[in-house]
Scaffold this motif. Structure first.
Motif, mmCIF file in Angstrom:
data_model
loop_
_atom_site.group_PDB
_atom_site.id
_atom_site.type_symbol
_atom_site.label_atom_id
_atom_site.label_comp_id
_atom_site.label_asym_id
_atom_site.label_seq_id
_atom_site.Cartn_x
_atom_site.Cartn_y
_atom_site.Cartn_z
ATOM 1 N N ARG A 197 0.855 -1.190 0.000
ATOM 2 C CA ARG A 197 0.000 0.000 0.000
ATOM 3 C C ARG A 197 0.890 1.239 0.000
ATOM 4 N NH1 ARG A 197 -5.040 -1.410 4.017
ATOM 5 N NH2 ARG A 197 -5.158 -3.631 3.542
ATOM 6 N N PHE A 198 0.540 2.182 -0.863
ATOM 7 C CA PHE A 198 1.400 3.338 -1.075
ATOM 8 C C PHE A 198 0.554 4.610 -1.167
ATOM 9 C CE2 PHE A 198 3.354 -0.480 -2.634
ATOM 10 C CZ PHE A 198 4.627 -0.420 -2.095
ATOM 11 N N HIS A 199 1.041 5.656 -0.527
ATOM 12 C CA HIS A 199 0.302 6.913 -0.365
ATOM 13 C C HIS A 199 1.147 8.045 -0.926
ATOM 14 C CE1 HIS A 199 -2.114 9.873 2.044
ATOM 15 N NE2 HIS A 199 -0.944 10.468 2.207
ATOM 16 N N VAL A 200 0.574 8.826 -1.843
ATOM 17 C CA VAL A 200 1.353 9.829 -2.579
ATOM 18 C C VAL A 200 0.637 11.175 -2.542
ATOM 19 C CG1 VAL A 200 2.366 10.403 -4.799
ATOM 20 C CG2 VAL A 200 2.263 8.020 -4.083
ATOM 21 N N GLY A 201 1.424 12.230 -2.342
ATOM 22 C CA GLY A 201 0.859 13.576 -2.300
ATOM 23 C C GLY A 201 1.551 14.522 -3.255
ATOM 24 N N THR A 202 2.637 15.130 -2.820
ATOM 25 C CA THR A 202 3.274 16.167 -3.637
ATOM 26 C C THR A 202 3.888 15.631 -4.921
ATOM 27 O OG1 THR A 202 5.298 15.940 -2.311
ATOM 28 C CG2 THR A 202 3.764 17.691 -1.691
ATOM 29 N N SER A 203 4.284 14.378 -4.947
ATOM 30 C CA SER A 203 4.982 13.880 -6.132
ATOM 31 C C SER A 203 4.073 13.686 -7.339
ATOM 32 C CB SER A 203 5.717 12.572 -5.814
ATOM 33 O OG SER A 203 4.811 11.536 -5.562
ATOM 34 N N VAL A 204 2.768 13.866 -7.171
ATOM 35 C CA VAL A 204 1.873 13.819 -8.339
ATOM 36 C C VAL A 204 1.361 15.213 -8.695
ATOM 37 C CG1 VAL A 204 1.203 11.418 -8.074
ATOM 38 C CG2 VAL A 204 -0.112 13.185 -6.888
ATOM 39 N N ARG A 205 2.060 16.245 -8.196
ATOM 40 C CA ARG A 205 1.703 17.631 -8.502
ATOM 41 C C ARG A 205 2.904 18.336 -9.127
ATOM 42 N NH1 ARG A 205 -2.850 19.344 -5.455
ATOM 43 N NH2 ARG A 205 -3.651 17.580 -4.252
ATOM 44 N N GLN A 206 2.640 19.191 -10.084
ATOM 45 C CA GLN A 206 3.710 19.932 -10.747
ATOM 46 C C GLN A 206 4.515 20.715 -9.716
ATOM 47 O OE1 GLN A 206 3.988 19.620 -14.201
ATOM 48 N NE2 GLN A 206 6.010 20.565 -13.920
ATOM 49 N N ASP A 207 5.819 20.538 -9.729
ATOM 50 C CA ASP A 207 6.728 21.214 -8.805
ATOM 51 C C ASP A 207 6.446 20.873 -7.349
ATOM 52 O OD1 ASP A 207 8.026 22.526 -10.948
ATOM 53 O OD2 ASP A 207 6.496 24.093 -10.942
ATOM 54 N N GLY A 208 5.673 19.815 -7.108
ATOM 55 C CA GLY A 208 5.380 19.397 -5.746
ATOM 56 C C GLY A 208 4.582 20.399 -4.940
ATOM 57 N N SER A 209 3.802 21.233 -5.607
ATOM 58 C CA SER A 209 3.105 22.326 -4.934
ATOM 59 C C SER A 209 1.672 21.963 -4.576
ATOM 60 C CB SER A 209 3.097 23.568 -5.824
ATOM 61 O OG SER A 209 2.302 24.586 -5.258
ATOM 62 N N TRP A 210 1.299 22.209 -3.320
ATOM 63 C CA TRP A 210 -0.092 22.027 -2.899
ATOM 64 C C TRP A 210 -0.973 23.177 -3.372
ATOM 65 C CZ3 TRP A 210 -1.148 17.390 -1.399
ATOM 66 C CH2 TRP A 210 -0.241 16.645 -0.646
ATOM 67 N N THR A 211 -0.407 24.341 -3.531
ATOM 68 C CA THR A 211 -1.207 25.538 -3.776
ATOM 69 C C THR A 211 -1.220 26.001 -5.228
ATOM 70 O OG1 THR A 211 0.689 26.948 -3.213
ATOM 71 C CG2 THR A 211 -0.833 26.375 -1.429
ATOM 72 N N LYS A 212 -0.217 25.589 -6.002
ATOM 73 C CA LYS A 212 -0.111 26.116 -7.363
ATOM 74 C C LYS A 212 -0.491 25.111 -8.447
ATOM 75 C CE LYS A 212 3.600 29.297 -6.062
ATOM 76 N NZ LYS A 212 5.005 29.706 -6.298
ATOM 77 N N ALA A 213 -0.767 23.873 -8.054
ATOM 78 C CA ALA A 213 -1.043 22.853 -9.071
ATOM 79 C C ALA A 213 -1.990 21.790 -8.538
ATOM 80 C CB ALA A 213 0.263 22.200 -9.522
ATOM 81 N N TYR A 214 -2.850 21.308 -9.433
ATOM 82 C CA TYR A 214 -3.694 20.160 -9.112
ATOM 83 C C TYR A 214 -2.902 18.874 -9.351
ATOM 84 C CZ TYR A 214 -7.703 23.378 -9.278
ATOM 85 O OH TYR A 214 -8.577 24.403 -9.049
ATOM 86 N N VAL A 215 -3.493 17.766 -8.950
ATOM 87 C CA VAL A 215 -2.922 16.465 -9.273
ATOM 88 C C VAL A 215 -2.798 16.334 -10.789
ATOM 89 C CG1 VAL A 215 -3.401 13.981 -9.273
ATOM 90 C CG2 VAL A 215 -3.721 15.321 -7.174
ATOM 91 N N ASN A 216 -1.696 15.779 -11.244
ATOM 92 C CA ASN A 216 -1.441 15.568 -12.661
ATOM 93 C C ASN A 216 -1.667 14.086 -12.978
ATOM 94 O OD1 ASN A 216 0.100 14.904 -15.097
ATOM 95 N ND2 ASN A 216 0.867 16.999 -14.990
ATOM 96 N N SER A 217 -2.579 13.792 -13.868
ATOM 97 C CA SER A 217 -2.937 12.397 -14.159
ATOM 98 C C SER A 217 -1.750 11.615 -14.723
ATOM 99 C CB SER A 217 -4.110 12.336 -15.139
ATOM 100 O OG SER A 217 -3.767 12.928 -16.379
ATOM 101 N N ARG A 218 -0.854 12.283 -15.457
ATOM 102 C CA ARG A 218 0.322 11.592 -16.004
ATOM 103 C C ARG A 218 1.270 11.146 -14.894
ATOM 104 N NH1 ARG A 218 3.615 14.450 -18.253
ATOM 105 N NH2 ARG A 218 2.780 16.555 -17.866
ATOM 106 N N PHE A 219 1.401 11.986 -13.881
ATOM 107 C CA PHE A 219 2.256 11.614 -12.756
ATOM 108 C C PHE A 219 1.650 10.441 -11.984
ATOM 109 C CE2 PHE A 219 3.908 16.279 -12.286
ATOM 110 C CZ PHE A 219 4.535 16.165 -13.509
ATOM 111 N N VAL A 220 0.327 10.473 -11.825
ATOM 112 C CA VAL A 220 -0.348 9.350 -11.158
ATOM 113 C C VAL A 220 -0.147 8.071 -11.973
ATOM 114 C CG1 VAL A 220 -2.554 8.424 -10.340
ATOM 115 C CG2 VAL A 220 -2.077 10.872 -10.124
ATOM 116 N N ARG A 221 -0.250 8.178 -13.288
ATOM 117 C CA ARG A 221 -0.089 7.005 -14.151
ATOM 118 C C ARG A 221 1.315 6.426 -14.015
ATOM 119 N NH1 ARG A 221 -3.228 3.355 -15.587
ATOM 120 N NH2 ARG A 221 -4.766 4.993 -16.035
#
Length: 234
Positions: A197-221
């Protein structure tokens, strides 16, 4: 059963991208500057409208791992509102002032939504005695997941501890979810130790930003493909 990929979602756009990328479950929270607090009920409802993924909602009102009766009463009411809004489970965790698992407070809250699964969050990484903490968690009904980095400062520092705990006890490995600065290079080591089981937050957002970017589907893929490749080697 294959590995589980959980993504932190703050908004409906996050949820849509996470599902498109192949996530299995979402953790819903707000205020990431405080390491995740309760989202609004309206946010939970809005996210439920755009995804059919399981939703686990954060039950935490203060930037602290301790709690009191007043907060527990508020969280009890919020949990019921979240369930009505479409939540499938919860994320929570409390410690005593001397940094042990607060079994009494956790049990009091979880008993109000008996039958609903829940995750004990990274409060586990702040305890003083890991073995004692894991033993306490075994007694808590409904718990089916423990989010941990193995260290209060992230998986990069706690990887050895995670692998050691998982290898030593298959029951621990079965509920352990690695997260908190998780990076792709950590995954093979965790897989070898029995973690799935694996939990991911900033690494699926552009530049690892909580405030400047939404989740990126390509990073999730890319995470989905990584976990699927590990599953295929089993």
């Amino acid at each position: 059963m294959g590995s589980l990929l959980e993504i932190i979602a703050l908004h409906p756009a996050d949820a849509e991208a996470a599902q498109e990328g192949g996530a299995d479950r979402l953790e819903l929270c707000a205020s990431m500057e405080a390491d995740g607090l309760c989202p609004s009920v309206s946010t939970v409802s809005a996210i439920r409208r755009v995804t059919d993924l399981p939703l686990r909602v954060m039950l935490r009102l203060e930037n602290s791992f301790t709690t009191d009766g007043a907060e527990l009463n508020r969280l009890t009411a919020m949990a019921q509102s979240y369930l009505s809004a479409g939540a499938d489970g919860f994320v929570l965790g409390f410690l005593t002032p001397d940094n042990q698992v607060d079994v009494e407070s956790v049990s009091a809250l979880t008993s109000t939504f008996a039958g609903t699964p829940w995750t004990f969050h990274r409060a586990i990484d702040a305890v003083l005695e890991q073995q004692r903490a894991w033993s306490a968690l075994r007694t808590l009904p409904g718990l089916d997941c423990v989010l941990t980095a193995g260290s209060s400062i992230g998986v990069s520092h706690g990887l050895d501890e995670l692998c050691k705990l998982a290898k030593a006890d298959s029951a621990v490995a079965g509920v352990m979810m690695a997260g908190g600065g998780l990076q792709p290079e950590h995954v093979p080591w965790l897989f070898q130790s029995g973690v799935r089981r694996f939990h991911v937050g900033t690494s699926v957002r552009q530049d690892g930003s909580w405030t400047k970017a939404y989740v990126n589907s390509r990073f999730v893929r890319s995470w989905r493909n990584l976990l699927d490749a590990q599953d295929a080697r089993e």
